[in-house]
Design a protein around this motif. Structure first.
Motif, mmCIF file in Angstrom:
data_model
loop_
_atom_site.group_PDB
_atom_site.id
_atom_site.type_symbol
_atom_site.label_atom_id
_atom_site.label_comp_id
_atom_site.label_asym_id
_atom_site.label_seq_id
_atom_site.Cartn_x
_atom_site.Cartn_y
_atom_site.Cartn_z
ATOM 1 N N LYS A 37 6.875 8.668 -4.550
ATOM 2 C CA LYS A 37 5.415 8.582 -4.412
ATOM 3 C C LYS A 37 4.979 7.362 -3.598
ATOM 4 C CE LYS A 37 4.366 11.080 -8.661
ATOM 5 N NZ LYS A 37 3.650 11.059 -9.928
ATOM 6 N N ILE A 38 5.437 7.290 -2.375
ATOM 7 C CA ILE A 38 5.052 6.184 -1.501
ATOM 8 C C ILE A 38 3.672 6.487 -0.921
ATOM 9 C CG2 ILE A 38 5.634 4.899 0.584
ATOM 10 C CD1 ILE A 38 8.584 5.629 0.012
ATOM 11 N N SER A 39 2.716 5.637 -1.258
ATOM 12 C CA SER A 39 1.348 5.792 -0.768
ATOM 13 C C SER A 39 0.664 4.433 -0.816
ATOM 14 C CB SER A 39 0.582 6.783 -1.648
ATOM 15 O OG SER A 39 0.305 6.220 -2.916
ATOM 16 N N ALA A 41 -1.997 3.689 -2.413
ATOM 17 C CA ALA A 41 -2.406 3.445 -3.798
ATOM 18 C C ALA A 41 -1.225 2.938 -4.630
ATOM 19 C CB ALA A 41 -2.971 4.724 -4.416
ATOM 20 N N HIS A 42 -0.046 3.521 -4.415
ATOM 21 C CA HIS A 42 1.128 3.071 -5.159
ATOM 22 C C HIS A 42 1.600 1.700 -4.676
ATOM 23 C CE1 HIS A 42 1.292 7.409 -6.244
ATOM 24 N NE2 HIS A 42 1.448 6.829 -7.429
ATOM 25 N N LEU A 45 -0.568 -0.642 -6.500
ATOM 26 C CA LEU A 45 -0.098 -0.754 -7.887
ATOM 27 C C LEU A 45 1.168 -1.619 -7.969
ATOM 28 C CD1 LEU A 45 -0.580 2.893 -9.251
ATOM 29 C CD2 LEU A 45 -1.705 0.816 -10.081
ATOM 30 N N GLY A 46 2.074 -1.453 -7.008
ATOM 31 C CA GLY A 46 3.284 -2.265 -6.972
ATOM 32 C C GLY A 46 2.964 -3.735 -6.801
ATOM 33 N N THR A 154 3.175 5.294 -14.389
ATOM 34 C CA THR A 154 2.776 5.829 -13.080
ATOM 35 C C THR A 154 3.604 7.027 -12.634
ATOM 36 O OG1 THR A 154 4.283 4.428 -11.778
ATOM 37 C CG2 THR A 154 2.105 3.502 -12.332
ATOM 38 N N ALA A 156 5.882 6.834 -10.659
ATOM 39 C CA ALA A 156 6.166 6.556 -9.251
ATOM 40 C C ALA A 156 7.208 5.454 -9.141
ATOM 41 C CB ALA A 156 4.890 6.149 -8.525
ATOM 42 N N PHE A 158 8.286 4.018 -6.536
ATOM 43 C CA PHE A 158 7.919 3.022 -5.528
ATOM 44 C C PHE A 158 7.203 1.821 -6.139
ATOM 45 C CE2 PHE A 158 5.043 1.462 -2.098
ATOM 46 C CZ PHE A 158 6.031 0.989 -1.246
ATOM 47 N N VAL A 159 6.467 2.023 -7.220
ATOM 48 C CA VAL A 159 5.708 0.931 -7.847
ATOM 49 C C VAL A 159 6.645 -0.183 -8.333
ATOM 50 C CG1 VAL A 159 4.141 0.321 -9.746
ATOM 51 C CG2 VAL A 159 3.719 2.390 -8.382
#
Length: 191
Positions: A37-39, A41-42, A45-46, A154, A156, A158-159
């Motif tokens: 979920k690389i975006s 928004a993420h 969050l990270g 999440t 995700a 990526f976070v």
């Protein structure tokens, strides 16, 4: 053990390669693994998770310093000294090893709470250096739980990958600064 690999760029690169191959290999054989979920928004969050963990680090450091006093502070300086002479390239490969390699293995295989908790304990134990550094092993387990919480909340990967990369990079920079201040030496140059 994992800490020692991050002292040199060769160790960091080798650790990154082994952990990434292991993590991606296992991910290809498992179902229901957390998505990347690389975006934007993420990424936000990270970065927010990195700041939260950094604030937590300051709090834990101050608490340990207050409760264990000079003995804790001496061990903290000894831990920083282990990374004395670490180059910029070693910092970068060590941070990549943490963010990509470690996260793929320790948080990238499951989002189930019990499995994440077990992975956090294993993660912390693999960061153990020596018996007198036991507070830092417990601290690594705690950080593993914080990163696991990010996956759980999440979904995700990526976070925590981004947060862990930034966290280790910041830690290496702090250790470099501590080593420079304690020895009056010039920081090592990138290779």
């Amino acid at each position: 053990m994992l800490f020692f690999l991050k002292r040199t760029w060769k160790g960091g690169l080798a650790g990154l390669a082994v952990l990434a191959l292991l993590g991606f290999g296992l991910r290809s054989q498992l179902s229901n693994v957390p998505a990347f979920k690389i975006s934007p928004a993420h990424a936000l969050l990270g970065f927010a998770l990195f700041l939260a963990i950094l604030a937590s680090d300051v709090t834990v450091h101050l608490m340990l310093s207050k409760f264990f006093g000079a003995g804790y502070r001496r061990r903290h300086r000894e831990l920083a000294a282990i990374f004395g002479g670490q180059t910029g390239t070693a910092m970068l490969t060590g941070a990549l090893m943490a963010g990509v390699g470690e996260e793929t293995v320790f948080r990238g295989l499951s989002a189930q709470p019990l499995e994440l908790a077990i992975a956090a304990v294993v993660f912390g134990l693999l960061h153990h250096i020596r018996a007198r550094f036991w507070p830092f092993t417990l601290w690594a387990i705690y950080q593993g739980l914080l990163l696991a919480g990010a996956i759980y909340l999440t979904g995700a990967l990526f976070v925590p990958m981004l947060a862990h990369f930034l966290h280790d990079l910041a830690g290496f920079l702090i250790f470099r600064r501590m080593n420079v201040m304690s020895a009056g030496e010039q920081p090592a140059r990138s290779e």
